[in-house]
Design an enzyme around this catalytic site. Structure first.
Site, PDB file in Angstrom:
ATOM      1  N   ASP A  69       0.819  -1.209   0.000  1.00 42.85           N
ATOM      2  CA  ASP A  69       0.000   0.000   0.000  1.00 42.85           C
ATOM      3  C   ASP A  69       0.856   1.264   0.000  1.00 42.85           C
ATOM      4  O   ASP A  69       1.464   1.601   1.015  1.00 42.85           O
ATOM      5  CB  ASP A  69      -0.914  -0.029   1.231  1.00 42.85           C
ATOM      6  CG  ASP A  69      -1.836   1.159   1.313  1.00 42.85           C
ATOM      7  OD1 ASP A  69      -2.000   1.867   0.303  1.00 42.85           O
ATOM      8  OD2 ASP A  69      -2.401   1.389   2.407  1.00 42.85           O
ATOM      9  N   ASP A  81      -1.914   5.813  -5.238  1.00 37.88           N
ATOM     10  CA  ASP A  81      -2.243   4.966  -4.082  1.00 37.88           C
ATOM     11  C   ASP A  81      -2.657   3.572  -4.527  1.00 37.88           C
ATOM     12  O   ASP A  81      -3.765   3.362  -5.023  1.00 37.88           O
ATOM     13  CB  ASP A  81      -3.366   5.628  -3.285  1.00 37.88           C
ATOM     14  CG  ASP A  81      -3.647   4.938  -1.962  1.00 37.88           C
ATOM     15  OD1 ASP A  81      -3.063   3.859  -1.723  1.00 37.88           O
ATOM     16  OD2 ASP A  81      -4.441   5.472  -1.173  1.00 37.88           O
TER      17      ASP A  81
END
Length: 431
Positions: free
Chosen positions: A101, A293
């Protein structure tokens, strides 16, 4: 090979012992020998390497029903996707599946003492052989209990205790701090098939630099280059992967275009000059900041900007007008000083199902100082190969090369912004 195994064993002892020199070298007469071993260990891993981890895709669809003003029922389709791969923690190594992430900064896995529903569904970390630390990175004082921390995400939270142990990303290992969860919210952790989250944001988003896995891999010298790259595919015929220490040319259909990171919140965020519909600047997001992201399943941004886009695009629920929608472009300015437009086709920013069509656009208001912020989520990352340079704080964009697909020619913004003109940059690479 056997020498490397011996050195790795010594390295593991260094991770697990609070005072490794005292443990390995209790006699001052063998201090020189221990120093030699440390130097040999440094030399063995100094050259660095690159490693790749295959990522598996998991999609979850939910249908949210609501009552319309006329009293009828309407349904909204939500399509969430996550890509996850395997890592190892501790000695002996315990294997976990994690989302890599870029929008968070810490390594978080379920702990053995976590009894929440989300934890019980997944593999839990046995921390009895790990060194406990406080979650600000300091040592736990004698006779005191270690503290806890709560990390909040856009759709959930985790509470946990902190430890130091060996973390291995494929063959690249380094000592690092991690969070062992004692409580996890059901969403999003229960619904996905991964155990935890490995944060790859910049160091300032981690608890301390010792919690940043990328920082620990870089300072340990185990990577060939202090960078990682992400290739995501929506096809079952291709392997998605994250690569540490190198760039894979075979995933690129264009040259890389490097854009410096802006802001200090720790996101891999870049500034955009404007949003474009095809070649037309819309003047609705000039000077916005956008985070790249890998942990966000959609395109997201400030609610007022998303409302404008939703209104302008006006997608019908029956999908009849998808082909007539414009390309949705974001102009970014790189190191050359001439902005380029990174665009998404209607297929990229819409999704369809048995319930109809919807935009892959989600309202997400990030409060200051980290926001307001736009987000390039998975629909964008499936189209672009992205490289994250940890040392120079910049992001590289290239058109992703997918099997059986032609790569689109992107546009270069003219100095006057009218009109945008075709550019050789990010056009299809010659074979």
């Amino acid at each position: 090979s056997s020498s490397r195994d011996v050195l790795q064993s010594i390295f593991t002892n260094f991770v697990h012992n609070r005072n490794p020199i005292a443990m390995l070298c209790p006699d001052i007469k063998v201090w020189a020998f221990c120093t030699f071993l440390c130097a040999l260990l440094d030399t063995a891993f100094a050259t660095g390497a690159s490693v790749s981890i295959r990522l598996h895709k998991k999609a979850v669809q939910t249908r949210l029903e609501s009552e319309s003003e006329s009293g009828g029922q309407s349904a909204t389709q939500h399509h969430k996707v996550a890509y996850f791969g395997k890592i190892q923690i501790g000695s002996p190594p315990q294997e976990f599946t994690v989302v890599f992430d870029t929008g968070s900064g810490n390594l978080i896995v379920p702990g053995q003492d976590c009894g929440s529903e989300a934890c019980m569904k997944h593999k839990r970390f046995h921390d009895r052989q790990s060194n406990a630390v406080n979650c600000d990175g300091t040592k736990v004082a004698h006779g005191m209990e270690q503290d806890e921390i709560t990390i909040r995400f856009a759709t959930g939270h985790v509470t946990g205790r902190c430890f130091t142990d060996s973390v291995c990303v494929s063959g690249a290992c380094a000592p690092a701090n991690l969070i062992s969860a004692t409580d996890e919210s059901s969403q999003p952790f229960f619904s996905f098939s991964f155990d935890g989250v490995l944060g790859l944001a910049l160091d300032s988003m981690a608890q301390t630099s010792e919690f940043s896995i990328m920082n620990r891999l870089r300072t340990s010298g185990v990577l060939l280059k202090p960078q990682f790259a992400v290739f995501l595919s929506d096809s079952d015929n291709e392997n998605s992967e994250v690569t540490f220490g190198a760039i894979k040319q075979e995933h690129m259909a264009s040259d890389l275009y490097w854009v410096p990171v802006s802001g200090s919140a720790g996101f891999w965020e870049v500034e955009i000059k404007d949003i474009y519909f095809d070649k037309k600047p819309m003047h609705i997001c000039q000077g916005c900041r956008v985070a790249v992201d890998t942990g966000t399943s959609e395109l997201a941004g400030p609610s007022d900007t998303i409302d404008i886009l939703q209104s302008l695009l006006n997608l019908d629920g029956d999908c009849s007008h998808v082909k007539s929608l414009p390309n949705l472009g974001f102009a970014v300015e790189g190191e050359t000083g001439k902005p380029k437009i990174l665009s998404l086709s209607p297929k990229d920013y819409t999704s369809s199902s048995e319930w109809g069509c919807s935009l892959s656009l989600m309202s997400m208001d990030v409060p200051p100082p980290k926001g307001p912020l736009f987000v390039f989520g998975i629909p964008f990352l499936q189209k672009y190969y992205t490289v994250y340079d940890h040392e120079t704080s910049r992001v590289g964009f290239a058109v992703a090369k997918h099997e059986g697909r032609d790569s689109e020619i992107l546009l270069e913004v003219d100095a006057s912004e009218t009109p945008a003109v075709a550019s050789g940059f990010l056009s299809r690479r010659s074979e």
